[in-house]
Design an enzyme around this catalytic site. Structure first.
Site, PDB file in Angstrom:
ATOM      1  N   GLU A  24       9.124  15.275  16.260  1.00 34.98           N
ATOM      2  CA  GLU A  24       9.589  15.062  14.592  1.00 34.98           C
ATOM      3  C   GLU A  24       8.658  16.154  13.906  1.00 34.98           C
ATOM      4  O   GLU A  24       7.597  16.048  13.923  1.00 34.98           O
ATOM      5  CB  GLU A  24       9.140  13.657  13.962  1.00 34.98           C
ATOM      6  CG  GLU A  24       9.764  13.329  12.869  1.00 34.98           C
ATOM      7  CD  GLU A  24       9.493  11.921  12.462  1.00 34.98           C
ATOM      8  OE1 GLU A  24       8.428  11.411  12.488  1.00 34.98           O
ATOM      9  OE2 GLU A  24      10.502  11.343  11.654  1.00 34.98           O
ATOM     10  N   CYS A  32      13.007  10.071   7.807  1.00 38.81           N
ATOM     11  CA  CYS A  32      12.929   9.568   9.269  1.00 38.81           C
ATOM     12  C   CYS A  32      14.159   9.602  10.058  1.00 38.81           C
ATOM     13  O   CYS A  32      13.879   9.961  11.305  1.00 38.81           O
ATOM     14  CB  CYS A  32      12.183   8.271   9.099  1.00 38.81           C
ATOM     15  SG  CYS A  32      13.207   6.998   8.272  1.00 38.81           S
ATOM     16  N   LYS A  91       0.926  -1.183   0.233  1.00 39.75           N
ATOM     17  CA  LYS A  91       0.151  -0.132   0.008  1.00 39.75           C
ATOM     18  C   LYS A  91       0.905   1.140  -0.089  1.00 39.75           C
ATOM     19  O   LYS A  91       1.342   1.499   0.959  1.00 39.75           O
ATOM     20  CB  LYS A  91      -0.900  -0.107   1.056  1.00 39.75           C
ATOM     21  CG  LYS A  91      -1.411   1.174   2.015  1.00 39.75           C
ATOM     22  CD  LYS A  91      -2.247   1.866   1.007  1.00 39.75           C
ATOM     23  CE  LYS A  91      -3.271   3.103   1.789  1.00 39.75           C
ATOM     24  NZ  LYS A  91      -2.088   4.274   1.483  1.00 39.75           N
ATOM     25  N   GLU A 137       8.787   0.664  11.158  1.00 42.48           N
ATOM     26  CA  GLU A 137       9.796   1.432  11.144  1.00 42.48           C
ATOM     27  C   GLU A 137       9.193   3.166  11.278  1.00 42.48           C
ATOM     28  O   GLU A 137       8.530   3.341  10.260  1.00 42.48           O
ATOM     29  CB  GLU A 137      10.451   1.518   9.812  1.00 42.48           C
ATOM     30  CG  GLU A 137      11.915   2.221   9.626  1.00 42.48           C
ATOM     31  CD  GLU A 137      12.065   3.395   9.001  1.00 42.48           C
ATOM     32  OE1 GLU A 137      11.922   4.378  10.081  1.00 42.48           O
ATOM     33  OE2 GLU A 137      12.063   3.418   7.853  1.00 42.48           O
TER      34      GLU A 137
HETATM   35  P1  NAP Z   1       1.173   8.082   8.143  1.00 39.83           P
HETATM   36  O1  NAP Z   1      -0.269   8.523   8.362  1.00 39.83           O
HETATM   37  O2  NAP Z   1       1.868   7.061   9.378  1.00 39.83           O
HETATM   38  O3  NAP Z   1       1.447   7.409   6.797  1.00 39.83           O
HETATM   39  C1  NAP Z   1       2.333   6.275   6.466  1.00 39.83           C
HETATM   40  C2  NAP Z   1       1.562   5.017   5.719  1.00 39.83           C
HETATM   41  O4  NAP Z   1       0.370   4.532   6.427  1.00 39.83           O
HETATM   42  C3  NAP Z   1       0.800   5.762   4.464  1.00 39.83           C
HETATM   43  O5  NAP Z   1       0.552   4.758   3.334  1.00 39.83           O
HETATM   44  C4  NAP Z   1      -0.887   5.869   4.999  1.00 39.83           C
HETATM   45  O6  NAP Z   1      -1.648   5.905   3.967  1.00 39.83           O
HETATM   46  C5  NAP Z   1      -0.756   4.742   5.900  1.00 39.83           C
HETATM   47  N1  NAP Z   1      -1.698   4.771   6.854  1.00 39.83           N
HETATM   48  C6  NAP Z   1      -2.563   5.955   7.323  1.00 39.83           C
HETATM   49  N2  NAP Z   1      -3.148   5.663   8.511  1.00 39.83           N
HETATM   50  C7  NAP Z   1      -3.148   4.452   8.731  1.00 39.83           C
HETATM   51  C8  NAP Z   1      -3.847   3.296   9.477  1.00 39.83           C
HETATM   52  N3  NAP Z   1      -4.890   4.002  10.496  1.00 39.83           N
HETATM   53  N4  NAP Z   1      -3.706   2.103   9.334  1.00 39.83           N
HETATM   54  C9  NAP Z   1      -2.587   1.618   8.364  1.00 39.83           C
HETATM   55  N5  NAP Z   1      -1.981   2.516   7.525  1.00 39.83           N
HETATM   56  C10 NAP Z   1      -2.369   3.774   7.512  1.00 39.83           C
HETATM   57  O7  NAP Z   1       2.176   9.468   8.075  1.00 39.83           O
HETATM   58  P2  NAP Z   1       1.598  10.782   7.255  1.00 39.83           P
HETATM   59  O8  NAP Z   1       0.295  11.107   7.693  1.00 39.83           O
HETATM   60  O9  NAP Z   1       1.739  10.522   5.972  1.00 39.83           O
HETATM   61  O10 NAP Z   1       2.661  11.769   8.038  1.00 39.83           O
HETATM   62  C11 NAP Z   1       2.676  11.902   9.247  1.00 39.83           C
HETATM   63  C12 NAP Z   1       3.791  12.137  10.023  1.00 39.83           C
HETATM   64  O11 NAP Z   1       4.486  10.859  10.158  1.00 39.83           O
HETATM   65  C13 NAP Z   1       4.834  13.095   9.492  1.00 39.83           C
HETATM   66  O12 NAP Z   1       4.689  14.224   9.537  1.00 39.83           O
HETATM   67  C14 NAP Z   1       6.189  12.510   9.802  1.00 39.83           C
HETATM   68  O13 NAP Z   1       6.423  12.953  11.018  1.00 39.83           O
HETATM   69  C15 NAP Z   1       5.785  11.004  10.097  1.00 39.83           C
HETATM   70  N6  NAP Z   1       6.370  10.010   8.844  1.00 39.83           N
HETATM   71  C16 NAP Z   1       7.376   9.619   9.259  1.00 39.83           C
HETATM   72  C17 NAP Z   1       7.818   8.508   8.257  1.00 39.83           C
HETATM   73  C18 NAP Z   1       9.058   7.810   8.225  1.00 39.83           C
HETATM   74  O14 NAP Z   1       9.483   7.204   7.408  1.00 39.83           O
HETATM   75  N7  NAP Z   1       9.181   7.153   9.704  1.00 39.83           N
HETATM   76  C19 NAP Z   1       7.406   8.568   6.995  1.00 39.83           C
HETATM   77  C20 NAP Z   1       6.218   9.411   6.724  1.00 39.83           C
HETATM   78  C21 NAP Z   1       5.763  10.432   7.805  1.00 39.83           C
HETATM   79  P3  NAP Z   1      -2.037   7.327   3.291  1.00 39.83           P
HETATM   80  O15 NAP Z   1      -0.594   8.133   2.933  1.00 39.83           O
HETATM   81  O16 NAP Z   1      -2.775   7.065   2.366  1.00 39.83           O
HETATM   82  O17 NAP Z   1      -2.721   8.058   4.471  1.00 39.83           O
END
Ligand code: NAP
Ligand code: MG
Length: 493
Positions: free
Chosen positions: A403, A305, A197, A271
């Site tokens: 973060e 990250c 996904k 991760e």
């Molecule tokens: P996120 O919501 O954790 O998104 C990561 C992945 O998980 C995306 O594919 C997302 O789908 C999916 N997802 C969202 N809600 C989910 C759920 N309840 N169950 C399963 N999968 C789910 O992160 P984000 O909203 O894109 O970013 C928010 C914050 O997360 C950022 O500001 C940053 O601090 C952190 N982040 C960290 C990393 C890392 O590499 N560690 C990467 C991205 C973001 P959708 O994108 O389609 O919603």
């Protein structure tokens, strides 16, 4: 004067003089379909609800394409395709499995330029990064893991390595193709089948990878790719037909997934986020360290990250470091991701831009001072942010603890190695860290006491498929890459 450089007058600048390069636009334009279905059982199919969503370029806000939104019924179809395929895929001779991975790697190399452009269009990162890092590293992950496919019994001597089964893999938007490769390659090498996904804002390179999988005749159902938003991720993660879930993303979602899977026999690796320290000792080569700081926080707009987002500078060199850092920061070119001179591209989405701005407002309210890139006015359309650093930051400030996931560096100082260690480790995260010193003994001592999955010494943000990556504490658990990363996709008997 270099003929490709010209001075830009004050009238064209928002915050003072700067130098501008002549544009060097990328010529390749990938073919983008108007619409993409879900990739299930080897074919692109309509989502069962018929629902589609648009994906836009964050640098222009132009709609690039529309992609399917998978719901629970589609998840069910994909998991059952992966389950059926699993029975055959796990029995294919490992050296034959390896050939598929090598073919995928070669095809990524053949299409490297198109993939890089597509990545920069959909995600906003500068072409020089997608061209020189994301795409070559994605190919490397398939090459590297292709090499392991028929040697798994040697990776774990005395044990028999068996595939885990059906793996769901959920990835974020910061390295879309690389994360897909990072997840799919080890799973396939170990004989598992996959449902991937991609993130809502960056689906296009995962779908281009699906086309590559068709081109190399990967058996149907071995990899399925479901686009959609968070709800799609949630319904995939809770499907009862999984043996394994690998997630990269926010700590918030990661914690929810861990709670939901507690007590089940689904194998989980997470991760998650980070607030990584980058520690500069007085005896470090300061010029080299400046490049490491830049690579640590302004690379990929800070959407990393393991970004070195907390800078700790030993007091005796703080003036020198800040002066040189400012000078270097002012040389960064921000703008069109498809210009080969661009150092910093667009923020991935409007929502992320809002989040980062919120942190800057909070930081200033708490007393931090903001220093940012001056230079030409940023484009009116798109999501932009000038790389910056904050001084006057205290450990208790929100900008020192949470973060930000943007090009924002919090600068703090220390006197002794003990103080540096205490402050660096004072975080709920533990993904990465950097140490800069001329003294090998100090580096080894400090590195061994830093609670972080990766410690870079006199460098920062270096990756390799053979090197395991992962966190401690709220940065998650499990390792990806290297021999250690295979473990997550195997049952050892
Ligand atoms: P996120 O919501 O954790 O998104 C990561 C992945 O998980 C995306 O594919 C997302 O789908 C999916 N997802 C969202 N809600 C989910 C759920 N309840 N169950 C399963 N999968 C789910 O992160 P984000 O909203 O894109 O970013 C928010 C914050 O997360 C950022 O500001 C940053 O601090 C952190 N982040 C960290 C990393 C890392 O590499 N560690 C990467 C991205 C973001 P959708 O994108 O389609 O919603
Ligand atoms: Mg997009």
């Amino acid at each position: 004067m270099c003929p490709r450089l010209k001075a830009v007058s004050n009238s064209n600048t928002e915050l003072g003089d700067s130098w501008e390069y002549e544009p060097a636009p990328e010529g390749t334009r990938p073919e983008i379909s108007d619409s993409y279905g879900l990739f299930i059982d080897g074919e692109f199919v309509e989502p069962s609800s018929g629902k589609m969503m648009k994906t836009v370029s964050p640098s222009t806000e132009e709609v690039l394409s529309e992609v399917g939104v998978a719901d629970a019924e589609d998840v069910d179809r994909a998991v059952s395709a992966a389950r059926t395929a699993s029975a055959k895929w796990r029995r294919i001779a490992p050296r034959e499995r390896a050939k598929y991975l090598f073919r995928i790697a070669r095809r990524i190399q053949e299409k490297a330029r198109e993939l890089a452009v597509l990545e920069s269009m959909d995600g906003g990162k500068p072409i020089k990064e997608s061209r020189d890092i994301d795409v070559p590293e994605a190919a490397k992950h398939f090459f590297y893991h292709g090499g392991w496919a028929d040697k798994l019994d040697y990776a774990f001597p005395g044990r028999q390595a068996k595939p885990v089964g059906v793996a769901a893999q959920i990835i974020p938007w910061n390295f879309p193709l690389l994360m897909a490769a990072w997840k799919i390659a080890p799973a396939l090498a170990c004989g598992n089948t996959v449902i991937l996904k991609p993130a809502e804002t960056t689906p296009l390179t995962a779908l281009a990878l699906a086309e590559i999988l068709q081109e190399v005749d990967l058996p149907p159902g071995v990899v399925n790719i479901l686009t959609g938003a968070g709800k799609t991720g949630a319904s995939l993660a809770s499907h009862p037909g999984l043996n394994k879930l690998a997630f990269t993303g926010s700590t918030e979602v990661g914690k929810k997934l861990a709670e939901n899977l507690a007590g089940t026999d689904v194998r989980l690796t997470l991760e998650l986020g980070g607030k990584s320290p980058n520690i500069i000792f007085e005896d470090a080569s300061i010029d080299q360290a400046i490049e490491g700081i830049v690579a640590g926080i302004w690379f990929n707009q800070g959407h990393v990250c393991c970004a070195g987002s907390r800078l700790f500078v030993q007091e005796g060199v703080v003036d020198e470091v800040l002066e040189k850092l400012d000078l270097r920061m002012q040389s960064l070119r921000i703008g069109d991701p498809l210009d080969k001179n661009t150092d910093v591209g667009a923020i991935n989405s409007r929502a992320q831009l809002r989040r980062i701005r919120g942190y800057l407002t909070q930081g200033k309210k708490e007393g931090a001072e903001l220093h940012r890139v001056r230079g030409p006015k940023l484009p009116d359309k798109g999501f932009w942010m000038r790389p910056c650093y904050l001084t006057g930051v205290q450990p208790a400030h929100v900008v020192a603890r949470e973060e930000i996931f943007g090009p924002v560096l919090s600068v703090m100082t220390f006197r002794t190695p003990e103080e540096a260690l205490r402050r660096a480790n004072n975080t709920p995260y533990g993904l990465a860290a950097g140490v800069w010193s001329d003294k090998g003994s100090r580096i080894f001592d400090v590195a061994s006491k830093l609670k972080a999955g990766v410690v870079w010494c006199n460098t920062y943000n270096r990756f390799d498929a053979s090197s395991p990556f992962g966190g401690f504490k709220e940065s998650g658990f499990g390792r990806e890459g290297g021999r250690q990363g295979l473990r997550a996709y195997l049952n050892l008997v």
